[in-house]
Design an enzyme around this catalytic site. Structure first.
Site, PDB file in Angstrom:
ATOM      1  CB  CYS A   1      -0.960  -0.037   1.178  1.00 47.21           C
ATOM      2  SG  CYS A   1      -2.351   1.109   0.986  1.00 47.21           S
TER       3      CYS A   1
ATOM      4  CG  HIS B   1      -3.816  -3.590   3.304  1.00 49.55           C
ATOM      5  ND1 HIS B   1      -2.685  -3.235   3.996  1.00 49.55           N
ATOM      6  CD2 HIS B   1      -4.308  -2.439   2.766  1.00 49.55           C
ATOM      7  CE1 HIS B   1      -2.493  -1.929   3.888  1.00 49.55           C
ATOM      8  NE2 HIS B   1      -3.459  -1.417   3.141  1.00 49.55           N
TER       9      HIS B   1
END
Length: 498
Positions: free
Chosen positions: A333, A432
């Site tokens: 991310c 994630h």
């Protein structure tokens, strides 16, 4: 017949007293008894968040509690989520959607406005479920935060629900914590406290009995249970980084994660710290950077400022040297964005408007935008010289990244994701939860240099952790006092173990 208790609220004497774990355990106990239960936390402040199926964002603790209830998480389980982006400010997320940024003083006044959304979400859960297990935030005795409170007794009074208070005896001063917390409440708030729970007890409970008797006599409130310290418990942390690891195997891969100032979703690394072949080390500000096989740059709520922080710590030089020596680097991310060539924030989404040069290891460019990408997703992962494996996870990011090839290493349902760089020594992805599947975790660790990977089943470990807490509550708590209408479902003989 006793009236149905439509909700019970768990409040704590301090942060990290055990509220999240106790709430999750109560949810699983009730679910195992066939009771339709849901979790709720009116206001959560955390950088660990989860994505619901309909694209909303809630605290991860409530997603775990939903799992304990054996139901899908919804935005109504955590109607207000605060994600700190400075020391005095946070992004405000209401019923799953980011609405604005506020400083602490402005938000204190805004709580009167957002209470309507909190009560709306709570009413929806009460309508759809037999009972609701509610988690408070911090402590109800924080005098400076009592006005306009929506997280603890302010909510309990508005919703007219009973409360139990939990304290961590491992910190010391447990009787002062419980007695003092109760004493600082108003008379009406004291009246709704149904009892106390003492958490993380070690030793012979007989040495505690005189203190329990004193507490009950002084307060008129029962001690509902004394819970033992559960060593090695696998349950995701609400916000604080958990560095506890399982017993190591002989062959290990050294993994280092630099802790950024606004590190988010560090629960990504729970499967690694629970992996017997991984030596996971978190490195904080001013700490020496240890030797590693794999460096993972985590997600962050403030990517440009944390990129500057990374450079201030000299970690960019550590990464550069690590790559020269043949090591591997991964970014997730915000960490993925940092590995690219440039990060631009023209509208000041995460701070002052401007641009930052990335670390330059991936041929990508990122522009931060107001609309977050929030989604659960599935797909495939193809690491170099390995077979393609299935992968699943979730995305939470404000950045729009370009430069991603059609044949990117991660192929998701809605398009390609991620990139390799520096002769396949660097890998970045928005996904994630990528380590939570055995095959995907095996593939990444094998790429990083671990031979004969033996990744455990993380989903099973998480389920075992929830069940372990539930088993403990059934053995050490008098649950019939919380839900008298269901007292026949609980084994009364087990509740006397405290």
């Amino acid at each position: 017949m006793q009236p149905t208790i439509k909700a019970v609220m768990v409040q704590g004497t301090t942060s990290d007293a055990g509220k999240s774990v106790l709430a999750a355990g109560l949810c699983r106990v009730l679910a195992r008894k066939g009771i339709n239960v849901a979790p709720f936390k009116s206001q959560n402040m955390a950088l660990n968040s989860a994505v619901t199926k309909d694209g909303g964002e809630i605290g991860r603790a409530q997603a775990v509690q939903a799992q304990a209830c054996r139901i899908e998480p919804t935005v109504h389980m955590n109607p207000v989520l605060l994600k700190p982006n400075t020391d005095i400010g946070a992004q405000i997320i209401v019923q799953g959607k980011a609405i604005t940024d506020m400083d602490a003083v402005s938000y204190h006044g805004y709580k009167k406005v957002v209470m309507s959304s909190v009560m709306e979400s709570f009413a929806i859960l009460q309508h759809e479920h037999d009972t609701v297990v509610i988690e408070g935030a911090g402590s109800p005795a924080e005098i400076n935060l009592r006005e306009n409170d929506i997280a603890n007794m302010g909510f309990a009074e508005e919703a007219d629900i009973p409360v139990i208070i939990i304290a961590d005896i491992d910190r010391g001063g447990v009787f002062a914590h419980l007695y003092g917390t109760l004493a600082l409440l108003s008379e009406s708030e004291q009246a709704r406290v149904k009892g106390f729970v003492i958490n993380r007890f070690r030793g012979d409970v007989k040495l505690l009995e005189s203190g329990l008797d004193w507490l009950e006599e002084k307060t008129g409130k029962p001690v509902l249970g004394v819970l033992p310290y559960l060593h090695g418990l696998m349950l995701e942390a609400e916000d604080a980084i958990n560095s506890q690891q399982v017993e190591a195997a002989d062959q290990q891969l050294n993994v280092v994660v630099p802790v950024l100032t606004r590190v988010s979703n560090h629960t990504d690394f729970d499967p690694l710290r629970m992996h017997p072949q991984v030596n996971l080390q978190f490195v904080g500000k001013g700490q020496p950077f240890p030797a590693a096989d794999l460096i993972i740059i985590p997600g962050t709520k403030s990517v440009r400022s944390d990129l500057a922080f990374l450079r201030e710590q000299g970690w960019d030089k550590n990464i550069e040297r690590h790559l020269r020596l043949g090591g591997k680097v991964m970014g997730i991310c915000g960490g993925y964005q940092m590995l690219g060539e440039q990060i631009a924030d023209p509208e000041g989404i995460e701070g002052p408007a401007g641009e930052s040069a990335g670390l330059g290891y991936l041929a990508t460019q990122t522009v931060l935008a107001k609309n977050k990408q929030l989604k659960q997703t599935t797909g495939t992962l193809a690491m170099p010289e390995q077979a393609t494996v299935p992968v699943r996870g979730y995305e939470i990011h404000a950045g729009v990244t370009t430069g991603i090839a059609v044949d990117a290493p991660v192929q998701l349902a809605d398009g390609p994701d991620g990139q390799f760089g520096v002769d396949n020594q660097v890998f970045g992805t928005y996904l994630h939860g990528i380590f939570e599947q055995q095959e995907a975790c095996d593939a990444i660790l094998s790429w990083a240099g671990l031979e004969a990977t033996q990744t455990p089943d993380f989903d099973a470990m998480r389920e075992q952790g929830i069940d372990r807490v539930a088993d403990t509550l059934e053995q050490y708590m008098d649950l019939g006092k919380l839900w008298p209408e269901w007292a026949d479902k609980f084994d009364a003989t087990l509740s006397q173990n405290y």
